[in-house]
Write an enzyme that holds these catalytic residues in place. Structure first.
Site, mmCIF file in Angstrom:
data_model
loop_
_atom_site.group_PDB
_atom_site.id
_atom_site.type_symbol
_atom_site.label_atom_id
_atom_site.label_comp_id
_atom_site.label_asym_id
_atom_site.label_seq_id
_atom_site.Cartn_x
_atom_site.Cartn_y
_atom_site.Cartn_z
ATOM 1 N N HIS A 1 0.891 -1.171 0.000
ATOM 2 C CA HIS A 1 0.000 0.000 0.000
ATOM 3 C C HIS A 1 0.927 1.218 0.000
ATOM 4 O O HIS A 1 2.011 1.176 0.596
ATOM 5 C CB HIS A 1 -0.821 0.110 1.281
ATOM 6 C CG HIS A 1 -1.755 -1.019 1.554
ATOM 7 N ND1 HIS A 1 -1.359 -2.160 2.204
ATOM 8 C CD2 HIS A 1 -3.076 -1.156 1.317
ATOM 9 C CE1 HIS A 1 -2.394 -2.976 2.334
ATOM 10 N NE2 HIS A 1 -3.453 -2.387 1.801
ATOM 11 N N ASP B 1 2.312 1.958 3.364
ATOM 12 C CA ASP B 1 3.266 1.021 3.970
ATOM 13 C C ASP B 1 4.683 1.480 3.669
ATOM 14 O O ASP B 1 5.561 1.391 4.522
ATOM 15 C CB ASP B 1 3.174 -0.394 3.377
ATOM 16 C CG ASP B 1 1.799 -0.996 3.435
ATOM 17 O OD1 ASP B 1 1.059 -0.661 4.363
ATOM 18 O OD2 ASP B 1 1.474 -1.799 2.534
#
Ligand code: XLS
Ligand code: CA
Ligand code: CA
Length: 443
Positions: free
Chosen positions: A102, A105
């Site tokens: 993501h 992240d």
């Protein structure tokens, strides 16, 4: 250079089925040929950045418990740099060919959209360099449209178009990052795209809003030259009460309803199948039947718990059946097998991350070998073929070709008398499957 995994000095090796070393592969051998392709081509394993490098062990009853040596730094960006170093060290030592992320992240959110974008650009530049140095590739990227407080009432489905625009800007950048890093897929998982209460929800419009975001992403993809595939990842619920892409069948209906079938496929997660009270195979077969099985999030639920616990998949039967479905459709062109799985809260040590991935890769590698043997021997295929033989001739064929009427069928049925009772042989077939799983020699 700092080493985050000093216990693993060299890349994980293949030692064969007789090895008892938990840090060696018994079945996974990247260059081993299975049915004309290498294991690496069949399996396309990806490490999930969020669980493996950002996971903290927190659960609904307690906060973080892991002490990750890379989770340090004077600024959030410095932490992100250290995490990226740890990630590439881990992935390279493991020997997995891909990773998935993501946006949030890999890079921290800043105080403004511009700062956030600068952070992402910085990390994408570094990740690109690391990919070049190590040969590790990006399988798919996605945007985290569920963690920030602004998305509490949904992202694309939010009652406020301002929040929709924030989500859109994230999708734009996450898609651009995916293109820059050569990802072959882009995932939409509808984290909070659902409702908690119908009393304050316009469901019809919320679904239209989500479709609008998907169409905008397709338009932008064209503009920036994204040649990969969009995936929607169904999930029944959690954190919402009902998520609009509940399961594969709901999601296919959504894609058809809003004219998105040609640019989208599905990313099927095992634990999400469980939340929809389906089996993993059910969801895989539903997607594959529509020609839309694009990618898999491999994990499993903890039976006694019932949440989306994202355990590592190790079950021989489930891994074999999943690989059979993939073999039947001749592989995954755009997707792969993403370890959307986390080590348990009590598995504190960084070495536990290796144990988990090695065992998971081996479970699917063995699953592939058994699935190929089942395919070569044609046993199960033949059973199904024989069971439906009546549909390949005579009246059965005419029905499927649309060449009959209810009146003709009535006459035909009356002439035939009562149909014979034919056993489904379920127990015999389950026994055959068990023989392949546990008795037939696989080497
Ligand atoms: C959460 C989902 C998520 C997606 C990517 O339950 O599995 O991790 O895979 O957003
Ligand atoms: Ca997932
Ligand atoms: Ca999950």
């Amino acid at each position: 250079m700092t080493t985050y995994f000093p216990e693993v000095k060299k890349p994980i090796r293949y030692e064969g089925p007789d090895s008892r070393n938990p840090l060696a592969f018994k079945w996974y051998k990247a260059d081993r040929k299975v049915g004309g392709k290498t294991m690496a081509q069949h399996l396309k394993f990806a490490v999930a950045y969020w669980h493996t490098f950002k996971g903290t062990g927190a659960d609904p009853f307690g906060g973080p418990v892991y002490d990750r040596p890379w989770d340090v730094g004077a600024t959030p960006l410095e932490v992100a740099h250290n995490t990226l170093d740890a990630a590439f060290e881990f992935i390279t030592k493991l020997g997995a060919p891909y990773y998935c992320f993501h946006d949030r992240d890999i890079a921290p959110e800043g105080d403004t959209i511009n700062e956030t974008n600068r952070n992402l650009d910085d990390i994408v530049k570094r990740a690109k360099r690391k990919q070049r140095e190590t040969g590790v590739k990006l399988l798919w990227g996605t945007a985290c449209l569920f963690a920030h407080p602004r998305y509490t009432h949904g992202a694309a489905s939010n009652p406020d178009p301002h929040v929709f625009a924030m989500a859109a800007s994230q999708v734009k950048r996450a898609l651009e990052a995916t293109v820059e890093l050569g990802g072959t897929g882009y995932v939409f998982w509808g984290g909070r795209e659902g409702y908690i209460s119908l009393l304050n929800t316009n469901m019809k419009q919320e679904r239209e809003q989500i479709a609008a975001l998907f169409h905008l992403a397709v338009d932008h993809a064209k503009k920036i030259g994204f040649k990969g595939m969009f995936f929607v990842e169904p999930k029944a619920k959690e954190p919402s009460n009902h998520q609009y892409d509940f399961d594969a069948a709901h999601t296919l209906n959504f894609l058809r309803e809003f004219g998105l079938m040609d640019r989208f496929m599905l990313n099927i997660e095992a634990n999400h199948a469980t939340l929809a009270t389906h089996s993993f195979e059910h969801e895989l077969v539903t997607a594959a039947g529509a020609g839309k099985l694009g990618s898999l999030d491999i994990n499993r639920g903890e039976e006694g718990v019932g949440w989306d616990t994202d355990n590592f998949a190790m079950d021989a039967r489930s891994c074999t059946l999943a690989m059979s479905i993939i073999l039947a459709q001749r592989g995954l062109r755009y997707g792969g097998l993403n370890f959307d799985a986390k080590v348990r809260r009590g598995s504190f040590d960084t070495i536990d991350l290796f144990y988990a991935h090695v065992a998971g890769m081996d479970a699917f590698a063995r699953g592939l070998l058994v699935a190929q043997k089942l395919k070569d021997d044609g046993v199960l295929d033949q059973i199904v073929r024989d069971r439906y033989a009546g549909w390949r001739r005579g009246m059965g064929r005419k029905i499927l070709q649309g060449k009959t009427t209810l009146t003709q069928l009535e006459t035909w049925a009356a002439r035939q008398g009562e149909p014979a009772k034919v056993s489904g042989r379920q127990e015999m077939i389950e026994g055959i499957l068990n023989d392949y799983l546990y008795a037939t020699k696989i080497d």
